[in-house]
Scaffold this motif. Structure first.
Motif, PDB file in Angstrom:
ATOM      1  N   UNK A  90       0.836  -1.208   0.000  1.00 59.42           N
ATOM      2  CA  UNK A  90       0.000   0.000   0.000  1.00 59.42           C
ATOM      3  C   UNK A  90       0.866   1.251   0.000  1.00 59.42           C
ATOM      4  N   UNK A  91       0.706   2.057  -1.050  1.00 56.61           N
ATOM      5  CA  UNK A  91       1.468   3.294  -1.182  1.00 56.61           C
ATOM      6  C   UNK A  91       0.471   4.430  -1.389  1.00 56.61           C
ATOM      7  N   UNK A  92       0.861   5.630  -1.007  1.00 57.71           N
ATOM      8  CA  UNK A  92      -0.016   6.784  -1.257  1.00 57.71           C
ATOM      9  C   UNK A  92       0.798   8.031  -1.501  1.00 57.71           C
ATOM     10  N   UNK A  93       0.437   8.776  -2.546  1.00 58.15           N
ATOM     11  CA  UNK A  93       1.137  10.032  -2.838  1.00 58.15           C
ATOM     12  C   UNK A  93       0.175  11.149  -3.192  1.00 58.15           C
ATOM     13  N   UNK A 120       5.052  -5.648 -10.675  1.00 57.62           N
ATOM     14  CA  UNK A 120       4.195  -4.709  -9.951  1.00 57.62           C
ATOM     15  C   UNK A 120       3.013  -4.364 -10.844  1.00 57.62           C
ATOM     16  N   UNK A 121       1.820  -4.396 -10.280  1.00 63.54           N
ATOM     17  CA  UNK A 121       0.641  -4.003 -11.067  1.00 63.54           C
ATOM     18  C   UNK A 121       0.077  -2.712 -10.490  1.00 63.54           C
ATOM     19  N   UNK A 122       0.106  -1.671 -11.320  1.00 63.89           N
ATOM     20  CA  UNK A 122      -0.386  -0.352 -10.935  1.00 63.89           C
ATOM     21  C   UNK A 122      -1.687  -0.041 -11.673  1.00 63.89           C
ATOM     22  N   UNK A 123      -2.540   0.730 -11.054  1.00 62.31           N
ATOM     23  CA  UNK A 123      -3.719   1.245 -11.736  1.00 62.31           C
ATOM     24  C   UNK A 123      -3.298   2.314 -12.740  1.00 62.31           C
ATOM     25  N   UNK A 124      -2.433   3.245 -12.268  1.00 63.06           N
ATOM     26  CA  UNK A 124      -2.026   4.351 -13.135  1.00 63.06           C
ATOM     27  C   UNK A 124      -0.631   4.822 -12.759  1.00 63.06           C
ATOM     28  N   UNK A 125       0.159   5.173 -13.765  1.00 62.75           N
ATOM     29  CA  UNK A 125       1.445   5.825 -13.513  1.00 62.75           C
ATOM     30  C   UNK A 125       1.321   7.247 -14.038  1.00 62.75           C
ATOM     31  N   UNK A 126       1.573   8.195 -13.133  1.00 66.60           N
ATOM     32  CA  UNK A 126       1.388   9.617 -13.422  1.00 66.60           C
ATOM     33  C   UNK A 126       2.765  10.283 -13.440  1.00 66.60           C
ATOM     34  N   UNK A 127       3.218  10.890 -12.357  1.00 65.32           N
ATOM     35  CA  UNK A 127       4.543  11.529 -12.334  1.00 65.32           C
ATOM     36  C   UNK A 127       5.670  10.499 -12.300  1.00 65.32           C
ATOM     37  N   UNK A 129       6.614   9.096  -9.344  1.00 70.08           N
ATOM     38  CA  UNK A 129       7.182   9.068  -7.982  1.00 70.08           C
ATOM     39  C   UNK A 129       6.989   7.705  -7.327  1.00 70.08           C
ATOM     40  N   UNK A 130       5.819   7.121  -7.512  1.00 66.68           N
ATOM     41  CA  UNK A 130       5.530   5.839  -6.860  1.00 66.68           C
ATOM     42  C   UNK A 130       6.399   4.726  -7.439  1.00 66.68           C
ATOM     43  N   UNK A 131       6.546   4.670  -8.781  1.00 64.47           N
ATOM     44  CA  UNK A 131       7.339   3.575  -9.358  1.00 64.47           C
ATOM     45  C   UNK A 131       8.818   3.689  -8.978  1.00 64.47           C
ATOM     46  N   UNK A 132       9.313   4.914  -8.831  1.00 61.11           N
ATOM     47  CA  UNK A 132      10.710   5.099  -8.406  1.00 61.11           C
ATOM     48  C   UNK A 132      10.893   4.524  -7.000  1.00 61.11           C
ATOM     49  N   UNK A 133       9.951   4.836  -6.139  1.00 56.21           N
ATOM     50  CA  UNK A 133       9.970   4.340  -4.758  1.00 56.21           C
ATOM     51  C   UNK A 133       9.899   2.804  -4.738  1.00 56.21           C
ATOM     52  N   UNK A 134       9.038   2.256  -5.596  1.00 54.69           N
ATOM     53  CA  UNK A 134       8.859   0.796  -5.656  1.00 54.69           C
ATOM     54  C   UNK A 134      10.122   0.116  -6.163  1.00 54.69           C
ATOM     55  N   UNK A 135      10.736   0.709  -7.185  1.00 60.79           N
ATOM     56  CA  UNK A 135      11.938   0.106  -7.757  1.00 60.79           C
ATOM     57  C   UNK A 135      13.042   0.016  -6.699  1.00 60.79           C
ATOM     58  N   UNK A 136      13.218   1.078  -5.928  1.00 64.79           N
ATOM     59  CA  UNK A 136      14.242   1.099  -4.869  1.00 64.79           C
ATOM     60  C   UNK A 136      13.940   0.031  -3.819  1.00 64.79           C
ATOM     61  N   UNK A 164       8.643   1.625 -17.951  1.00 67.31           N
ATOM     62  CA  UNK A 164       7.331   1.031 -17.664  1.00 67.31           C
ATOM     63  C   UNK A 164       7.178  -0.105 -18.682  1.00 67.31           C
ATOM     64  N   UNK A 165       7.240  -1.350 -18.211  1.00 68.66           N
ATOM     65  CA  UNK A 165       7.365  -2.493 -19.113  1.00 68.66           C
ATOM     66  C   UNK A 165       6.085  -2.844 -19.856  1.00 68.66           C
TER      67      UNK A 165
END
Ligand code: IMP
Ligand code: MG
Length: 198
Positions: A90-93, A120-127, A129-136, A164-165
């Motif tokens: 669970x992530x939130x931004x 990782x399955x995301x609903x939406x990638x916007x800026x 920030x979340x995927x960078x955090x997830x990758x780390x 984004x694969x």
């Protein structure tokens, strides 16, 4: 114009003509139809086919990013016919209709993913920030493969280098709701997607 009140609360009402929802009110904002349930189904099926193909000999762990991804993960899993596992993080931004720099991890993973193939399955990638955090986060876990699949992607808003694969549907830089996506908590239960009325 017949108006059907679907909830006792005044904050959610649907304006319906001949069964087509032409406008939705969530809190103080109005939204209009944008992407149909059929288009979403098609986009998910396409991602499933690609991922099944790419990981035919593995048992991937799909990690859904809550809250928004619960609906896409469910439909994705029902179509995925090869061995696989699922977990959630669970992530939130977001606050209101814009992303904040700070991404908070609210519920972490409770599984050892060393040597595993993680998608990782995301609903939406916007800026991004979340995927960078997830990758780390997953790098620290020494996974074998780390891939990102997202149902919706806003290329104009994306500012990061992380690849984004798998992308379901590319959309312009608009705020959308429905199919798991919310505006301050409302709209996640809509089976199709609506965009902010301009
Ligand atoms: P990012 O970190 O800016 O890429 O944003 C990722 C998260 O923000 C998504 O997982 C969503 O929860 C939320 N988000 C981004 N765009 C939208 C939108 O158009 N509608 C609703 N939520 C959004
Ligand atoms: Mg999300």
């Amino acid at each position: 114009m017949p108006i059907y009140q679907l909830s006792n609360s005044n904050s959610v009402s649907l304006h319906i003509i001949l069964n087509t929802k032409i406008m939705i009110q969530l809190h103080d904002k109005q939204f209009v139809p944008f992407i149909s349930a059929k288009e979403i189904e098609f986009a998910i099926a396409k991602m499933v086919a690609q991922i099944e193909d790419d990981f035919a000999d593995e048992t991937p762990v799909f990690v859904g990013v809550l809250n928004g991804a619960f609906m896409v993960v469910s439909d994705f899993m029902k179509l995925y016919k090869k061995p696989c596992e699922v977990s959630f993080i669970k992530m939130a931004s977001y606050e209101g209709t814009s992303s904040t720099e700070e991404v908070k991890q609210l519920i972490g993973l409770n599984q050892d993913l060393t040597g595993r193939t993680v998608v990782v399955i995301e609903d939406i990638v916007d800026t991004g920030n979340t995927v960078v955090e997830l990758k780390a986060l997953f790098k620290k876990q020494n996974v074998k493969h780390f891939k990102i699949a997202t149902l919706f992607f806003k290329p104009e808003a994306y500012t990061k280098d992380v690849k984004i694969d798998y992308v379901g549907i590319r959309i312009p830089n608009k705020f959308i709701v429905g199919y798991g996506l919310d505006y301050n908590g409302l709209g996640r239960n809509l089976p199709e997607v609506y965009k902010l009325k301009e």
